[in-house]
Motif scaffolding. Structure first.
Motif, PDB file in Angstrom:
ATOM      1  N   UNK A 167     -13.495 -39.191  -4.228  1.00  0.00           N
ATOM      2  CA  UNK A 167     -14.639 -38.370  -3.838  1.00  0.00           C
ATOM      3  C   UNK A 167     -15.001 -37.423  -4.986  1.00  0.00           C
ATOM      4  N   UNK A 168     -16.292 -37.144  -5.157  1.00  0.00           N
ATOM      5  CA  UNK A 168     -16.715 -36.352  -6.325  1.00  0.00           C
ATOM      6  C   UNK A 168     -16.228 -34.896  -6.309  1.00  0.00           C
ATOM      7  N   UNK A 169     -16.160 -34.287  -5.123  1.00  0.00           N
ATOM      8  CA  UNK A 169     -15.705 -32.878  -5.099  1.00  0.00           C
ATOM      9  C   UNK A 169     -14.197 -32.798  -5.341  1.00  0.00           C
ATOM     10  N   UNK A 170     -13.471 -33.796  -4.825  1.00  0.00           N
ATOM     11  CA  UNK A 170     -12.026 -33.842  -5.097  1.00  0.00           C
ATOM     12  C   UNK A 170     -11.784 -33.985  -6.603  1.00  0.00           C
ATOM     13  N   UNK A 171     -12.610 -34.818  -7.249  1.00  0.00           N
ATOM     14  CA  UNK A 171     -12.470 -34.996  -8.700  1.00  0.00           C
ATOM     15  C   UNK A 171     -12.847 -33.704  -9.427  1.00  0.00           C
ATOM     16  N   UNK A 172     -13.920 -33.058  -8.967  1.00  0.00           N
ATOM     17  CA  UNK A 172     -14.382 -31.833  -9.643  1.00  0.00           C
ATOM     18  C   UNK A 172     -13.315 -30.744  -9.618  1.00  0.00           C
ATOM     19  N   UNK A 173     -12.601 -30.628  -8.499  1.00  0.00           N
ATOM     20  CA  UNK A 173     -11.587 -29.553  -8.459  1.00  0.00           C
ATOM     21  C   UNK A 173     -10.394 -29.909  -9.360  1.00  0.00           C
ATOM     22  N   UNK A 174     -10.136 -31.193  -9.531  1.00  0.00           N
ATOM     23  CA  UNK A 174      -9.078 -31.583 -10.484  1.00  0.00           C
ATOM     24  C   UNK A 174      -9.475 -31.135 -11.897  1.00  0.00           C
ATOM     25  N   UNK A 175     -10.770 -31.268 -12.217  1.00  0.00           N
ATOM     26  CA  UNK A 175     -11.253 -30.827 -13.527  1.00  0.00           C
ATOM     27  C   UNK A 175     -11.128 -29.309 -13.655  1.00  0.00           C
ATOM     28  N   UNK A 176     -11.490 -28.579 -12.585  1.00  0.00           N
ATOM     29  CA  UNK A 176     -11.390 -27.107 -12.630  1.00  0.00           C
ATOM     30  C   UNK A 176      -9.938 -26.663 -12.804  1.00  0.00           C
ATOM     31  N   UNK A 177      -9.020 -27.340 -12.101  1.00  0.00           N
ATOM     32  CA  UNK A 177      -7.605 -26.959 -12.180  1.00  0.00           C
ATOM     33  C   UNK A 177      -7.102 -27.119 -13.619  1.00  0.00           C
ATOM     34  N   UNK A 178      -7.455 -28.230 -14.241  1.00  0.00           N
ATOM     35  CA  UNK A 178      -6.909 -28.517 -15.576  1.00  0.00           C
ATOM     36  C   UNK A 178      -7.697 -27.864 -16.718  1.00  0.00           C
ATOM     37  N   UNK A 179      -9.038 -27.864 -16.602  1.00  0.00           N
ATOM     38  CA  UNK A 179      -9.837 -27.413 -17.758  1.00  0.00           C
ATOM     39  C   UNK A 179     -10.685 -26.168 -17.500  1.00  0.00           C
ATOM     40  N   UNK A 180     -10.759 -25.720 -16.242  1.00  0.00           N
ATOM     41  CA  UNK A 180     -11.670 -24.613 -15.929  1.00  0.00           C
ATOM     42  C   UNK A 180     -10.956 -23.414 -15.333  1.00  0.00           C
ATOM     43  N   UNK A 181     -11.406 -23.005 -14.129  1.00  0.00           N
ATOM     44  CA  UNK A 181     -10.896 -21.784 -13.494  1.00  0.00           C
ATOM     45  C   UNK A 181      -9.389 -21.813 -13.277  1.00  0.00           C
ATOM     46  N   UNK A 182      -8.839 -23.021 -13.121  1.00  0.00           N
ATOM     47  CA  UNK A 182      -7.409 -23.158 -12.850  1.00  0.00           C
ATOM     48  C   UNK A 182      -6.528 -22.646 -13.970  1.00  0.00           C
ATOM     49  N   UNK A 183      -7.103 -22.457 -15.146  1.00  0.00           N
ATOM     50  CA  UNK A 183      -6.303 -21.935 -16.265  1.00  0.00           C
ATOM     51  C   UNK A 183      -5.865 -20.502 -15.946  1.00  0.00           C
ATOM     52  N   UNK A 184      -6.732 -19.745 -15.233  1.00  0.00           N
ATOM     53  CA  UNK A 184      -6.345 -18.369 -14.908  1.00  0.00           C
ATOM     54  C   UNK A 184      -6.129 -18.123 -13.413  1.00  0.00           C
ATOM     55  N   UNK A 185      -6.590 -19.054 -12.554  1.00  0.00           N
ATOM     56  CA  UNK A 185      -6.443 -18.842 -11.112  1.00  0.00           C
ATOM     57  C   UNK A 185      -5.526 -19.901 -10.503  1.00  0.00           C
ATOM     58  N   UNK A 186      -4.630 -19.454  -9.601  1.00  0.00           N
ATOM     59  CA  UNK A 186      -3.745 -20.405  -8.926  1.00  0.00           C
ATOM     60  C   UNK A 186      -4.397 -20.979  -7.674  1.00  0.00           C
TER      61      UNK A 186
END
Ligand code: ZN
Length: 286
Positions: A97-116
């Motif tokens: 699913x596209x939103x599931x994929x998008x959050x994987x991108x955020x976790x690895x390359x975006x907001x996830x760098x500073x947010x748990x």
């Protein structure tokens, strides 16, 4: 590891070979009705010089074991076994699913760098969400906040595609803003036109946007009531382009949550249009 990625959207399909977060080749075309055949054609272009280790297709609809169950943005209401249809292209193929994929991108390359722990909230034609906790996507999280009912008053309880009335998505998504225009302006003009009118200081259009923003405060308040997080990352065409106009501030959200002192920071995604392809690559690397 080279991953061949496809992001199938309502208007365009993006394809790319992705290596550790870098897009090696990239193709963007208007989405055709038979998108599986279109992927085959794009694949020939992408594979001219490289062979991928895995192939990932992300779609705007629910997915179960490689089968897309439906995809309203693509006008598809039947299920398609994409994994089976494209199985000859690659031994290691994933459909997500596209939103599931998008959050994987955020976790690895975006907001996830500073947010748990954070929500990803998409506001475009529809409204959807995904959730990350302790740096991991919460699996089987439906994310259907868009179908929580925010409005019961007859005048504003618009019919929603889920067959209910007054859902959040029917009030402040692209479709929702169009519904509000029908009430306030007497004609259902597009969200884009409502924002343009508001820019020219049309008071009725300004009122529509203020109202949509208040519904967003209510929806976000519900999200925080369900799961207090450190942040909410906003994506989607309206969410990104109209962020300052439709994303409510702390005081507006406070009205709708019991966690008055825990309003998370709300930020725009920094990953832009490539968020889907990056997310697909993360899935393909696993
Ligand atoms: Zn609904």
């Amino acid at each position: 590891m080279l991953v061949e990625c496809y992001d199938v959207g309502g208007t365009s399909i993006r394809g790319a070979l992705v290596n550790k977060g870098s897009l090696v080749e990239k193709v963007k075309e208007s989405t055709e009705k038979d998108f599986c055949s279109q992927i085959r054609k794009i694949s020939k272009i992408l594979r001219k010089n490289n062979q991928p280790a895995s192939l990932v297709v992300i779609v705007p609809g629910p997915v179960d074991k490689g089968v897309m169950l439906n995809a309203p943005p693509l006008g598809i209401s039947r299920s398609i076994n994409i994994k089976k249809e494209l199985s000859d292209l690659c031994d290691n193929i994933h459909i997500a699913n596209d939103i599931d994929a998008a959050i994987e991108a955020e976790i690895k390359y975006g907001a996830g760098i500073s947010l748990g722990s954070f929500y990803l909230l998409t506001i475009s034609t529809g409204i959807g969400s995904a959730l990350a906790v302790n740096g991991k996507r919460v699996e089987n999280f439906a994310g259907e906040f868009g179908h929580t009912v925010l409005e019961r008053r007859d005048k504003f309880s618009f019919y929603c595609g889920c067959s209910n009335y007054g859902c959040w998505v029917s009030l402040s998504s692209g479709m929702g803003i169009m519904n509000l225009a029908g009430i306030y302006l007497g004609k259902r003009i597009s969200a884009e036109d409502v924002f343009k009118l508001a820019e020219s200081k049309n008071h009725i259009a300004e009122r529509i946007i203020k109202r949509a923003k208040d519904y967003n405060a209510q929806g976000i308040g519900n999200m925080i009531n369900v799961m207090p997080v450190e942040g909410i990352v906003v994506m989607g065409s309206i969410g990104i382009e109209q962020f300052d106009k439709i994303i409510p501030g702390v005081y507006e959200i406070k009205k709708y949550t019991i966690f008055k002192n825990r309003i998370p920071k709300i930020i725009k995604t920094k990953l832009g249009d490539d968020i889907g392809l990056l997310g697909a690559s993360v899935i393909g690397e696993k």
